[in-house]
Design a protein around this motif. Structure first.
Motif, PDB file in Angstrom:
ATOM      1  N   PRO A  63     101.670 -53.004 -27.750  1.00  0.00           N
ATOM      2  CA  PRO A  63     102.597 -53.174 -28.948  1.00  0.00           C
ATOM      3  C   PRO A  63     102.646 -52.399 -29.977  1.00  0.00           C
ATOM      4  CG  PRO A  63     100.709 -54.921 -28.938  1.00  0.00           C
ATOM      5  CD  PRO A  63     100.536 -53.854 -27.693  1.00  0.00           C
ATOM      6  N   GLU A  64     101.438 -51.732 -30.098  1.00  0.00           N
ATOM      7  CA  GLU A  64     101.596 -50.621 -31.175  1.00  0.00           C
ATOM      8  C   GLU A  64     101.684 -49.218 -30.825  1.00  0.00           C
ATOM      9  OE1 GLU A  64      97.807 -49.269 -34.015  1.00  0.00           O
ATOM     10  OE2 GLU A  64      98.456 -51.518 -33.962  1.00  0.00           O
ATOM     11  N   CYS A  65     100.929 -48.690 -29.805  1.00  0.00           N
ATOM     12  CA  CYS A  65     101.121 -47.138 -29.284  1.00  0.00           C
ATOM     13  C   CYS A  65     102.242 -47.358 -28.348  1.00  0.00           C
ATOM     14  CB  CYS A  65      99.833 -46.781 -28.578  1.00  0.00           C
ATOM     15  SG  CYS A  65      99.817 -45.056 -27.977  1.00  0.00           S
ATOM     16  N   VAL A  66     103.430 -46.674 -28.996  1.00  0.00           N
ATOM     17  CA  VAL A  66     104.555 -46.757 -28.506  1.00  0.00           C
ATOM     18  C   VAL A  66     104.948 -45.448 -27.650  1.00  0.00           C
ATOM     19  CG1 VAL A  66     105.789 -48.200 -29.914  1.00  0.00           C
ATOM     20  CG2 VAL A  66     105.563 -45.702 -30.319  1.00  0.00           C
ATOM     21  N   GLY A  67     103.901 -44.415 -27.310  1.00  0.00           N
ATOM     22  CA  GLY A  67     104.311 -43.489 -26.572  1.00  0.00           C
ATOM     23  C   GLY A  67     103.113 -42.376 -26.663  1.00  0.00           C
ATOM     24  N   ALA A  68     102.933 -41.657 -25.454  1.00  0.00           N
ATOM     25  CA  ALA A  68     102.027 -40.260 -25.842  1.00  0.00           C
ATOM     26  C   ALA A  68     102.159 -39.414 -24.610  1.00  0.00           C
ATOM     27  CB  ALA A  68     100.535 -40.981 -25.399  1.00  0.00           C
ATOM     28  N   SER A  69     101.776 -38.245 -24.716  1.00  0.00           N
ATOM     29  CA  SER A  69     101.917 -37.207 -24.051  1.00  0.00           C
ATOM     30  C   SER A  69     100.871 -36.063 -23.893  1.00  0.00           C
ATOM     31  CB  SER A  69     103.531 -36.478 -24.255  1.00  0.00           C
ATOM     32  OG  SER A  69     103.487 -35.852 -25.489  1.00  0.00           O
ATOM     33  N   TRP A  70     100.623 -35.593 -22.573  1.00  0.00           N
ATOM     34  CA  TRP A  70      99.651 -34.530 -22.633  1.00  0.00           C
ATOM     35  C   TRP A  70      99.954 -33.189 -23.183  1.00  0.00           C
ATOM     36  CZ3 TRP A  70      95.182 -36.221 -21.127  1.00  0.00           C
ATOM     37  CH2 TRP A  70      95.114 -37.482 -20.268  1.00  0.00           C
ATOM     38  N   LEU A  71      99.344 -32.684 -23.976  1.00  0.00           N
ATOM     39  CA  LEU A  71      99.541 -31.482 -24.619  1.00  0.00           C
ATOM     40  C   LEU A  71      99.192 -30.167 -23.774  1.00  0.00           C
ATOM     41  CD1 LEU A  71      98.232 -32.324 -28.339  1.00  0.00           C
ATOM     42  CD2 LEU A  71     100.413 -32.292 -27.456  1.00  0.00           C
ATOM     43  N   ASP A  72      98.440 -30.342 -22.763  1.00  0.00           N
ATOM     44  CA  ASP A  72      97.913 -29.151 -22.051  1.00  0.00           C
ATOM     45  C   ASP A  72      98.782 -28.917 -20.744  1.00  0.00           C
ATOM     46  OD1 ASP A  72      95.699 -28.965 -23.727  1.00  0.00           O
ATOM     47  OD2 ASP A  72      94.615 -30.520 -22.258  1.00  0.00           O
ATOM     48  N   GLU A  73     100.004 -28.312 -21.314  1.00  0.00           N
ATOM     49  CA  GLU A  73     101.040 -28.056 -19.933  1.00  0.00           C
ATOM     50  C   GLU A  73     100.673 -27.540 -18.829  1.00  0.00           C
ATOM     51  OE1 GLU A  73     104.712 -26.648 -21.376  1.00  0.00           O
ATOM     52  OE2 GLU A  73     104.709 -28.001 -23.115  1.00  0.00           O
ATOM     53  N   ALA A  74      99.570 -26.553 -18.673  1.00  0.00           N
ATOM     54  CA  ALA A  74      98.936 -25.896 -17.518  1.00  0.00           C
ATOM     55  C   ALA A  74      98.148 -26.584 -16.893  1.00  0.00           C
ATOM     56  CB  ALA A  74      98.493 -24.598 -18.026  1.00  0.00           C
ATOM     57  N   ALA A  75      97.546 -27.750 -17.589  1.00  0.00           N
ATOM     58  CA  ALA A  75      96.634 -28.749 -16.621  1.00  0.00           C
ATOM     59  C   ALA A  75      96.690 -30.201 -17.411  1.00  0.00           C
ATOM     60  CB  ALA A  75      95.091 -28.159 -17.009  1.00  0.00           C
ATOM     61  N   PRO A  76      97.852 -30.768 -17.061  1.00  0.00           N
ATOM     62  CA  PRO A  76      97.783 -32.221 -17.671  1.00  0.00           C
ATOM     63  C   PRO A  76      97.096 -33.102 -16.838  1.00  0.00           C
ATOM     64  CG  PRO A  76      99.821 -31.741 -16.631  1.00  0.00           C
ATOM     65  CD  PRO A  76      99.025 -30.414 -16.381  1.00  0.00           C
ATOM     66  N   GLY A  77      96.902 -34.155 -17.630  1.00  0.00           N
ATOM     67  CA  GLY A  77      96.073 -35.125 -16.794  1.00  0.00           C
ATOM     68  C   GLY A  77      94.870 -35.624 -17.252  1.00  0.00           C
ATOM     69  N   PRO A  78      94.340 -36.669 -16.650  1.00  0.00           N
ATOM     70  CA  PRO A  78      93.003 -37.222 -17.148  1.00  0.00           C
ATOM     71  C   PRO A  78      91.835 -36.589 -16.968  1.00  0.00           C
ATOM     72  CG  PRO A  78      93.731 -38.660 -15.473  1.00  0.00           C
ATOM     73  CD  PRO A  78      94.829 -37.659 -15.718  1.00  0.00           C
ATOM     74  N   ARG A  79      91.297 -35.651 -17.801  1.00  0.00           N
ATOM     75  CA  ARG A  79      90.177 -34.975 -17.362  1.00  0.00           C
ATOM     76  C   ARG A  79      89.451 -34.632 -18.825  1.00  0.00           C
ATOM     77  NH1 ARG A  79      91.293 -30.082 -19.693  1.00  0.00           N
ATOM     78  NH2 ARG A  79      93.464 -29.505 -19.527  1.00  0.00           N
ATOM     79  N   GLN A  80      87.912 -34.555 -18.822  1.00  0.00           N
ATOM     80  CA  GLN A  80      87.502 -34.418 -20.122  1.00  0.00           C
ATOM     81  C   GLN A  80      87.934 -33.198 -20.945  1.00  0.00           C
ATOM     82  OE1 GLN A  80      83.090 -34.670 -19.722  1.00  0.00           O
ATOM     83  NE2 GLN A  80      82.749 -34.346 -21.721  1.00  0.00           N
ATOM     84  N   GLY A  81      87.998 -33.203 -21.990  1.00  0.00           N
ATOM     85  CA  GLY A  81      88.501 -32.277 -22.840  1.00  0.00           C
ATOM     86  C   GLY A  81      90.185 -32.071 -22.803  1.00  0.00           C
ATOM     87  N   ALA A  82      90.729 -32.770 -21.893  1.00  0.00           N
ATOM     88  CA  ALA A  82      92.193 -32.626 -22.096  1.00  0.00           C
ATOM     89  C   ALA A  82      92.693 -33.250 -23.454  1.00  0.00           C
ATOM     90  CB  ALA A  82      92.767 -33.539 -20.999  1.00  0.00           C
TER      91      ALA A  82
END
Length: 187
Positions: A63-82
């Motif tokens: 209800p509060e965080c209405v969006g998000a996007s990865w900033l690392d276009e070359a290696a997006p996704g859930p990884r430490q340091g992303a």
């Protein structure tokens, strides 16, 4: 503690280490304040991890965080340091974008990130958010622990200490609603 099975949501009280709000142990009254919500979901840890670690979907659930996007276009996704950028919209209509960095990403076990303040120092974040996944009480279920901890960084809580306790209660409510929506999406 909230329990979701077969699409039903029930509140369970008093689980050890369960849901709640912990007051800030730091003298500033903010640093270290913690909100924890636990939910048992009718989905395996792999499936639920896919939901919690896909930051592009958070707007579907929160209800509060209405969006998000990865900033690392070359290696997006859930990884430490992303890195990713999240957009929060508050009840008063105020919207803010916050930079985040993943601090832990272990498939089917943990997904955590730090919300950076203006300094951008991950060692002194505004807050740390964490999902921990453990086997649930029945086969095919997962116990999810979702935690918010206020860090030493600069946030709106420091500028409005008179409303901080109310804010912690609001976070507890929003985190519960987010987990319940995620659980529905994971089944």
């Amino acid at each position: 503690m909230v329990d979701v099975r077969n699409g039903a949501v029930t509140e369970r009280a008093g689980a050890a280490g369960g849901s709640g709000i912990t007051q800030a142990p730091h003298p500033d009254g903010v640093t270290g304040a913690r909100v924890t919500v636990e939910l048992e979901v009718a989905a395996g840890a792999h499936r639920f991890w896919d939901v919690i670690s896909d930051v592009s979907r958070i707007g579907e659930f929160s209800p509060e965080c209405v969006g998000a996007s990865w900033l690392d276009e070359a290696a997006p996704g859930p990884r430490q340091g992303a890195s990713f950028r999240a957009t929060n919209r508050f009840a008063d209509g105020h919207t803010v974008e916050v930079p985040c960095v993943v601090t832990e990403a272990e498939r089917s076990a943990v997904f955590a990130w730090a919300v950076l303040d203006r300094s951008g120092d991950p060692a002194a974040p505004g807050s740390v958010w964490r999902y921990e996944l453990r086997p649930g009480s029945a086969p095919g279920t997962t116990l999810v622990r979702h935690t918010f901890e206020h860090g030493p960084g600069d946030t709106g809580a420091r500028r409005s200490p008179e409303t901080f306790q109310e804010r912690l209660g609001q976070l507890h409510d929003h985190m519960s609603r987010t987990l319940t929506a995620m659980a529905a999406a994971a089944v």
